[in-house]
Scaffold this motif. Structure first.
Motif, short mmCIF file in Angstrom:
data_model
loop_
_atom_site.label_atom_id
_atom_site.label_comp_id
_atom_site.label_asym_id
_atom_site.label_seq_id
_atom_site.Cartn_x
_atom_site.Cartn_y
_atom_site.Cartn_z
N ARG A 76 7.99 -1.14 -6.48
CA ARG A 76 7.85 -0.04 -7.45
C ARG A 76 8.19 1.30 -6.81
O ARG A 76 8.87 2.14 -7.39
N VAL A 77 7.69 1.49 -5.57
CA VAL A 77 7.97 2.76 -4.87
C VAL A 77 9.48 2.91 -4.65
O VAL A 77 10.06 3.98 -4.89
N ALA A 78 10.13 1.81 -4.23
CA ALA A 78 11.58 1.87 -4.00
C ALA A 78 12.33 2.18 -5.29
O ALA A 78 13.28 2.95 -5.29
N ARG A 79 11.89 1.60 -6.38
CA ARG A 79 12.57 1.83 -7.67
C ARG A 79 12.45 3.29 -8.11
O ARG A 79 13.39 3.87 -8.63
N VAL A 80 11.24 3.85 -7.90
CA VAL A 80 11.04 5.26 -8.26
C VAL A 80 11.97 6.14 -7.42
O VAL A 80 12.62 7.06 -7.92
N ALA A 81 12.06 5.82 -6.12
CA ALA A 81 12.95 6.59 -5.23
C ALA A 81 14.39 6.48 -5.71
O ALA A 81 15.12 7.47 -5.75
N HIS A 129 4.68 3.10 6.12
CA HIS A 129 4.98 1.66 6.15
C HIS A 129 6.03 1.31 5.10
O HIS A 129 6.96 0.56 5.37
N ILE A 130 5.86 1.84 3.89
CA ILE A 130 6.79 1.49 2.81
C ILE A 130 8.19 2.03 3.12
O ILE A 130 9.19 1.31 2.98
N ILE A 131 8.27 3.26 3.59
CA ILE A 131 9.59 3.84 3.90
C ILE A 131 10.27 3.02 5.01
O ILE A 131 11.46 2.70 4.91
#
Ligand code: FES
Ligand code: ZN
Ligand code: ZN
Length: 336
Positions: free
Chosen positions: A50-55, A82-84
């Motif tokens: 989800r975070v990647a999609r928002v980015a 961590h996510i990045i």
């Protein structure tokens, strides 16, 4: 065992026999806003996706070759790092640095610096830990005593200024901030209700930068709620500082807004995400207008003297922006 630490609204623990939507194993949680049951592993992957999609949706990493991750040591910024790092190749970022400001608060700052260094080591992330006392000659508690300013507003101003100085001296394209959706919504709604301010620039997923003056700001977690981050950090075993800052205080107005948003989310799952999307559409979240450079240090200001130079001139007898910039330059060189 899943530790959530507080009452949870956006996700719920599920009972035996409920299956993961992705793999069919025993599910651990129900993600209410997505109407999905997921096991621990698939929940963590879901948050990352989800975070990647928002980015991607906001083209956050287009043209970003050098990125700074602002790390306080708390769950939000360490999870963000961590996510990045997991998406680093997909985002095509060449250089990534962790940045932490050691405020000199007894006990709390030592623990925070320790956690940040450890997280950066684990992630193989080059880390700059800048002690406030080395830069200005005083710790945050000393500055609070001298200036009598409210701790959090002083701390916020110092962090904003110093992070920006580091990003300019390092020639970074952007700074990733760990602000999550709950905090952003509460901040924006209070600003609107109390000040009638509907600019909400801090709500924006991206604040554009100006070459040599300020790096872009990326709020990559702006559609991720706090509950998801707590659970994500626990599943991935991410270390973070659990004790609150000793200067943390309860803002009753914000607490009421937060409670109201949580109740609305509980009765209509997904409410917060759609509110966030709607606010971004209607609010003016464009970059600041014309930027005037501070006459002392050259950093951005609204009136010709930046808040940092104003503060140091008033409280310490001299605008220190210029000196601090050269100290930051030296520190970066010695740590590079
Ligand atoms: Fe800034 Fe506590 S971390 S006042
Ligand atoms: Zn699964
Ligand atoms: Zn200045």
């Amino acid at each position: 065992m899943i530790y959530l630490g507080k009452k949870v609204m956006s996700i719920a623990i599920v009972g035996d026999g409920v299956r993961c939507f992705k793999c069919g194993r025993q599910a651990a949680v129900r993600v209410r806003y997505a109407r999905m049951n997921l096991c621990r592993d698939h929940f963590a992957e879901y948050v990352e996706m989800r975070v990647a999609r928002v980015a991607e949706r906001h083209n956050m990493f287009d043209g970003i070759r050098k990125l700074i991750i602002a790390l306080s040591g708390g769950k939000d910024s360490t999870s963000l790092a961590h996510i990045i790092m997991r998406h680093r190749d997909a985002f095509r970022i060449k250089e990534i640095y962790g940045l932490h400001l050691d405020l000199g608060i007894d006990g709390f700052s030592e623990e925070s610096s320790h956690v940040v260094r450890k997280v950066c080591r684990e992630l193989n992330l080059k880390c700059f830990v800048l002690p406030l006392r080395d830069l200005i000659g005083y710790s945050l508690p000393e500055l609070i005593r001298i200036s009598r300013r409210p701790p959090c507003s002083l701390c916020g101003m110092l962090k904003r200024y110093l992070i920006n100085v580091v990003s300019v001296e390092l020639d970074a394209d952007a700074v990733a901030l760990g602000h999550h959706m709950d905090d952003l919504l509460v901040f924006a709604l209070k600003d609107f209700l109390v000040q009638g301010n509907f600019r909400m620039i801090k709500l924006s997923p991206v604040t554009l930068g100006i070459k040599g003056v300020m790096a872009a700001k990326l709020r990559i977690l702006h559609e991720t709620c706090e509950d998801d981050i707590i659970l994500y950090a626990n599943i991935r075993g991410i270390e973070y500082v659990r004790s609150p800052c000793p200067y943390k205080y309860v803002d009753n107005f914000k607490a009421v807004i937060r409670e109201m948003l949580d109740k609305l989310e509980a009765s209509s799952p997904g409410f917060k995400i759609s509110l966030m999307r709607r606010l971004i559409k209607v609010a003016d979240v464009k970059a600041e207008g014309e930027v005037i450079r501070c006459k002392y240090c050259g950093m951005p200001s609204s009136s010709g003297t930046c808040s940092f130079c104003k503060f140091t001139e008033r409280s310490l007898g001299k605008p220190l922006g210029y000196d601090v910039r050269s100290r930051v330059r030296d520190l970066i060189r010695s740590l590079s």
